[in-house]
Scaffold this active site. Structure first.
Site, PDB file in Angstrom:
ATOM      1  CB  CYS A  89       5.801 108.440   0.520  1.00  0.00           C
ATOM      2  SG  CYS A  89       6.261 107.942  -1.076  1.00  0.00           S
ATOM      3  CG  HIS A 177       1.267 106.377   0.204  1.00  0.00           C
ATOM      4  ND1 HIS A 177       1.325 107.928   0.560  1.00  0.00           N
ATOM      5  CD2 HIS A 177       2.033 106.456  -0.865  1.00  0.00           C
ATOM      6  CE1 HIS A 177       2.311 108.561  -0.430  1.00  0.00           C
ATOM      7  NE2 HIS A 177       2.699 107.572  -1.102  1.00  0.00           N
ATOM      8  CD  GLU A 179      -0.876 108.604   3.171  1.00  0.00           C
ATOM      9  OE1 GLU A 179      -0.370 109.447   2.048  1.00  0.00           O
ATOM     10  OE2 GLU A 179      -0.453 107.606   3.438  1.00  0.00           O
TER      11      GLU A 179
END
Length: 247
Positions: A89, A177, A179
């Site tokens: 990001c 994202h 993660e």
């Protein structure tokens, strides 16, 4: 033991699912928290890789957040050392800026789940060969980056052309994202500033929509993140023998 440096910009934005994976593989992780210590100076030669996480600020706000200039210089040093680099990001935008690309507002603010379309070079990419065009990834950004000179374009969405790129063999920028698990997304929705941003964009129904979509998309997204992040971790085995011997 391999040592990983992580640039963190907000307590609410950690490594997520990548953290336990790295620890299982024997990494020692050092978080550089610029929100707590904006004047932090770091020696990149002491680390075997760098991860730059997301955050609420933008690359063009260096007057308010001078550590962004420090981070860009550190990313350039990591690239010079040829260690694996992963930008997520804001981290992807900082990586793009470090490579000389323009970072600017995206025409559409992306918050929620979006189908990711791999670019043709993704078929031969170590990390992105696992994307087939059917997967949805979680987004939370208002800015985007132009493709850095010499970088390989890897993915897009219908509303944001540059979602991922690779520079060289060991540096990746991901606008989305991968993660984030369900608990982390719920954590973001509980942060007043983040929730207000979503409600300003999509109204009160926006939070409900994100939660409903997360429930449906998170199981395949977690399987995908496991495969992709394992590929990133494998990049550390490509380090030059001479550098390993010198440590």
């Amino acid at each position: 033991m391999r040592k990983l440096l992580v640039f963190q910009h907000a307590a609410s934005e950690p490594l997520g699912v990548l953290d336990p994976m790295l620890r299982r593989w024997g990494f020692r992780i050092r978080y550089a928290n610029f929100a707590r210590d904006p004047a932090l100076q770091l020696d990149l030669s002491r680390y075997d890789g760098l991860v730059v996480l997301g955050g609420p600020m933008n690359v063009d706000q260096s007057s308010a957040y001078p550590h962004l200039v420090t981070e860009i210089a550190a990313i350039r040093e990591a690239l010079r050392l040829k260690v694996p680099v992963l930008g997520i990001c804001l981290g992807a935008q900082l990586l793009a800026a470090a490579l000389g690309a323009r970072v600017r507002p995206n025409p559409v603010r992306e918050i929620g789940w979006y189908r990711l379309q791999p670019a043709p070079p993704a078929r031969d990419d170590r990390l992105f060969r696992h994307f087939d065009g059917s997967q949805h990834v979680f987004q939370w950004h208002a800015y985007t980056f132009e493709l850095p000179p010499g970088a390989v374009h890897l993915a897009s969405t219908a509303s944001c052309e540059h979602q991922a790129f690779r520079f060289g063999e060991r540096a990746y920028g991901l606008q989305f994202h991968l993660e984030a698990d369900e608990a982390l997304i719920q954590r973001w929705l509980a942060v007043p500033a983040y929730r207000n941003e979503l409600e300003a964009e999509a109204g009160a129904v926006g939070v409900k929509r994100v939660l409903n979509d997360t429930h449906g998309h998170i199981p395949p997204a977690l399987k995908l993140s496991e495969r992709v992040f394992h590929e990133f971790i494998d990049l550390f085995e490509w380090r030059p023998t001479l550098r390993l011997a010198s440590r």
